[in-house]
Design a protein around this motif. Structure first.
Motif, PDB file in Angstrom:
ATOM      1  N   CYS A 318       0.830  -1.216   0.000  1.00 51.14           N
ATOM      2  CA  CYS A 318       0.000   0.000   0.000  1.00 51.14           C
ATOM      3  C   CYS A 318       0.864   1.265   0.000  1.00 51.14           C
ATOM      4  O   CYS A 318       0.493   2.266  -0.610  1.00 51.14           O
ATOM      5  CB  CYS A 318      -0.917   0.028   1.217  1.00 51.14           C
ATOM      6  SG  CYS A 318      -2.252  -1.156   1.152  1.00 51.14           S
ATOM      7  N   VAL A 333      -0.076  -9.241  -4.321  1.00 49.89           N
ATOM      8  CA  VAL A 333      -1.294  -9.921  -3.854  1.00 49.89           C
ATOM      9  C   VAL A 333      -2.568  -9.311  -4.434  1.00 49.89           C
ATOM     10  O   VAL A 333      -3.670  -9.743  -4.106  1.00 49.89           O
ATOM     11  CB  VAL A 333      -1.368  -9.917  -2.306  1.00 49.89           C
ATOM     12  CG1 VAL A 333      -0.286 -10.818  -1.729  1.00 49.89           C
ATOM     13  CG2 VAL A 333      -1.248  -8.506  -1.740  1.00 49.89           C
ATOM     14  N   PHE A 334      -2.428  -8.349  -5.336  1.00 48.57           N
ATOM     15  CA  PHE A 334      -3.607  -7.680  -5.912  1.00 48.57           C
ATOM     16  C   PHE A 334      -4.511  -8.683  -6.631  1.00 48.57           C
ATOM     17  O   PHE A 334      -4.056  -9.429  -7.509  1.00 48.57           O
ATOM     18  CB  PHE A 334      -3.180  -6.587  -6.899  1.00 48.57           C
ATOM     19  CG  PHE A 334      -4.351  -5.936  -7.587  1.00 48.57           C
ATOM     20  CD1 PHE A 334      -5.037  -4.900  -6.994  1.00 48.57           C
ATOM     21  CD2 PHE A 334      -4.787  -6.392  -8.822  1.00 48.57           C
ATOM     22  CE1 PHE A 334      -6.143  -4.318  -7.611  1.00 48.57           C
ATOM     23  CE2 PHE A 334      -5.882  -5.818  -9.460  1.00 48.57           C
ATOM     24  CZ  PHE A 334      -6.556  -4.781  -8.848  1.00 48.57           C
ATOM     25  N   CYS A 338      -5.532 -10.391  -1.974  1.00 42.41           N
ATOM     26  CA  CYS A 338      -6.141  -9.124  -1.562  1.00 42.41           C
ATOM     27  C   CYS A 338      -7.247  -8.709  -2.526  1.00 42.41           C
ATOM     28  O   CYS A 338      -6.991  -8.397  -3.698  1.00 42.41           O
ATOM     29  CB  CYS A 338      -5.057  -8.036  -1.494  1.00 42.41           C
ATOM     30  SG  CYS A 338      -5.671  -6.490  -0.808  1.00 42.41           S
ATOM     31  N   ILE A 344      -6.198  -7.084   2.328  1.00 45.40           N
ATOM     32  CA  ILE A 344      -4.993  -7.176   3.157  1.00 45.40           C
ATOM     33  C   ILE A 344      -4.544  -5.758   3.496  1.00 45.40           C
ATOM     34  O   ILE A 344      -4.148  -5.454   4.604  1.00 45.40           O
ATOM     35  CB  ILE A 344      -3.867  -7.938   2.420  1.00 45.40           C
ATOM     36  CG1 ILE A 344      -4.241  -9.416   2.291  1.00 45.40           C
ATOM     37  CG2 ILE A 344      -2.528  -7.775   3.138  1.00 45.40           C
ATOM     38  CD1 ILE A 344      -3.236 -10.241   1.511  1.00 45.40           C
ATOM     39  N   THR A 346      -5.208  -1.342   3.169  1.00 50.40           N
ATOM     40  CA  THR A 346      -6.284  -0.356   3.257  1.00 50.40           C
ATOM     41  C   THR A 346      -6.774   0.104   1.887  1.00 50.40           C
ATOM     42  O   THR A 346      -7.940   0.458   1.733  1.00 50.40           O
ATOM     43  CB  THR A 346      -5.794   0.881   4.022  1.00 50.40           C
ATOM     44  OG1 THR A 346      -4.523   1.237   3.515  1.00 50.40           O
ATOM     45  CG2 THR A 346      -5.709   0.619   5.504  1.00 50.40           C
ATOM     46  N   CYS A 347      -5.877   0.126   0.894  1.00 52.86           N
ATOM     47  CA  CYS A 347      -6.258   0.667  -0.420  1.00 52.86           C
ATOM     48  C   CYS A 347      -7.325  -0.182  -1.103  1.00 52.86           C
ATOM     49  O   CYS A 347      -7.891   0.214  -2.115  1.00 52.86           O
ATOM     50  CB  CYS A 347      -5.051   0.756  -1.348  1.00 52.86           C
ATOM     51  SG  CYS A 347      -3.706   1.680  -0.653  1.00 52.86           S
TER      52      CYS A 347
END
Ligand code: SF4
Lengths: 373, 85
Positions: A318, A333-334, A338, A344, A346-347
């Motif tokens: 992030c 992990v995008f 996540c 995972i 905040t974004c």
């Protein structure tokens, strides 16, 4: 619908896109940061990048207030929420922000009385209705949101309400911009300034950017044509070798801001010496705490708060996303570990977060194609 | 837009208005345009462009009158819309 339809006209959008393309000098790459998460949301929802030449790159900034909250503050909030006889209130998006050990929604599932509200004034209503409980409001947001917290505290004080307090996480917009401008990771050409923060603070606070760093700032509205017009204004300044603060959102943003709101902020808050921003580290004088006159309403003084600093998970990038150093889809992990359902970082939580915006509107595939990876 | 429901003046029955339909729920740099339908102080009853009514704290833009257009964030009006248009 007034204020919406006239700013979504397809023909006007195409005309602005043509003018932007005409201003782009061959061989030059332009990096423009949109500071505000609301702009990021519009850009991906309406495919603004599809209207821009390949050489005009939009970089997402740190202006999503949920995204910049460090994990330690989330853990502090959860600790407060778990205290006996406490009703803990917050905006909806904060409920899902992961801390070191779960989120506020997890705490609620475990029995804590956590409620989401649309306004701190609703938290005040809850306090009036529950005099035997301590009601805490988790305040987050930039100068757009801080006035609503300030007014709420003024009303609480005027009523002598003793069971209401605020855990204050309000942040200010200028210090992180300075931090970004000093960052060696990032070379920017210009900024799209935050529209609604500027409704309160006005346009003057950004004048140091052209004066000291030689970069244009255009304060922009939130409709697709607002953003395209702002990019056009930036390209025009760059083409003419100018660097100024301009106000594209004059229909809402007065140049001087809302003086009454600024007075209220002055009365209720004071600057913290420093505050931790997710991904940006500690930035001096970048956040607000309650002033001495309102110290009785400061939840961090009224209750014991752990105040432990918690490192981000190893997989989380992030910080780089918030500084515009990597695109959301470049995080390992995008879209796999996540996602908006299992964030995972905040974004991925707020719809204004760059990762959630990419994920929800499917723009990541195109961005990958554009950068050739 | 559907016909306006009968005006209720019982403030307790209203939540504070900031139900953003498009974008961040409440906490980002997003604000909602509303129209004043009952110009009471310090909270006016306002209607958003999706026909939802709610309370809005108006101290920062007072005085307000019926029909005024305001920009609301977190249940508080932070700007008037037409004044700067
Ligand atoms: S994909 Fe998740 S972990 Fe990676 S940068 Fe985005 S929010 Fe953070």
């Amino acid at each position: 619908m007034k204020f919406v339809d006239e700013f979504r006209d397809g023909d006007l959008a195409r005309s602005l896109a043509t003018q932007i393309a005409a201003l782009a000098e061959p061989g030059r790459h332009y990096k423009v940061m949109e500071v505000c998460g609301g702009h990021t949301h519009t850009i991906y929802k309406h495919g603004i990048e599809d209207h821009l030449p390949e050489t005009v790159e939009l970089v997402h900034g740190p202006g999503c207030p949920v995204c910049v909250i460090p994990m330690g503050r989330v853990d502090d909030a959860i600790a407060l929420a778990k205290l006996p006889d406490v009703i803990f209130t917050c905006f909806g998006d904060m409920m899902r922000v992961p801390g070191g050990d779960g989120s506020l929604i997890d705490a609620k599932a475990e029995g804590a009385d956590v409620r989401f509200v649309y306004s701190p004034l609703d938290a005040l209503k809850i306090a009036r209705k529950n005099p035997d409980k301590q009601v805490i409001f988790l305040a987050i947001g930039f100068e757009t949101t801080a006035p609503s917290t300030a007014l709420t505290l003024m009303r609480a004080k005027a009523e002598g309400l003793e069971n209401f307090s605020v855990m204050c996480n309000h942040v200010t917009i200028v210090p992180p911009l300075k931090a970004l401008l000093e960052s060696p990771d990032l070379r920017l050409d210009a900024f799209i300034g935050p529209g609604h923060v500027s409704t309160v603070v006005g346009c003057r606070p950004y004048e140091f950017i052209p004066a000291q760093y030689g970069q244009p700032v255009v304060v922009a509205g939130f409709e697709p044509l607002d953003l395209l017009q702002s990019i056009y204004m930036i390209m025009k300044q760059l083409g003419e070798g100018r660097a100024e603060v301009e106000n594209q959102y004059g229909r809402v943003v007065p140049w001087e801001g809302n003086m009454r709101a600024l007075d209220v902020l002055d009365e209720v808050f004071e600057l913290r010496p420093f505050f931790e921003w997710r991904g940006l580290g500690f930035i001096s004088q970048s956040a607000l705490k309650l002033s001495d006159a309102y110290a009785d309403f400061d939840a961090e003084l009224r209750f014991d708060v752990p105040g432990v600093r918690v490192a981000d998970p190893k997989a989380c990038q992030c910080g780089e996303v918030l500084k515009g150093v990597i695109k959301p889809w470049e995080c390992k992990v995008f879209g796999t570990a996540c996602t908006p359902e299992t964030p995972i970082g905040t974004c991925m939580v707020s719809s204004e977060g760059a990762c959630a915006a990419y994920y929800n509107f499917g723009r990541f595939a195109r961005s990958k194609a554009r950068t050739g990876s | 837009m559907s016909a306006n429901p009968p005006l209720q003046v019982d403030h307790e029955s209203y939540e504070y208005a900031c139900t953003v339909v498009d974008g961040c729920l409440t906490c980002g740099d997003v604000a909602v345009p509303v129209t004043v339908v009952e110009a009471s102080q310090p909270d006016a009853i306002c209607r958003d462009d999706h026909d939802q009514q709610g309370l809005v704290g108006v101290e920062l833009v007072a005085p307000v009158s019926k029909g005024d257009r305001l920009l609301v964030h977190g249940g508080v009006a932070i700007a008037r819309l037409e004044a700067n248009a």
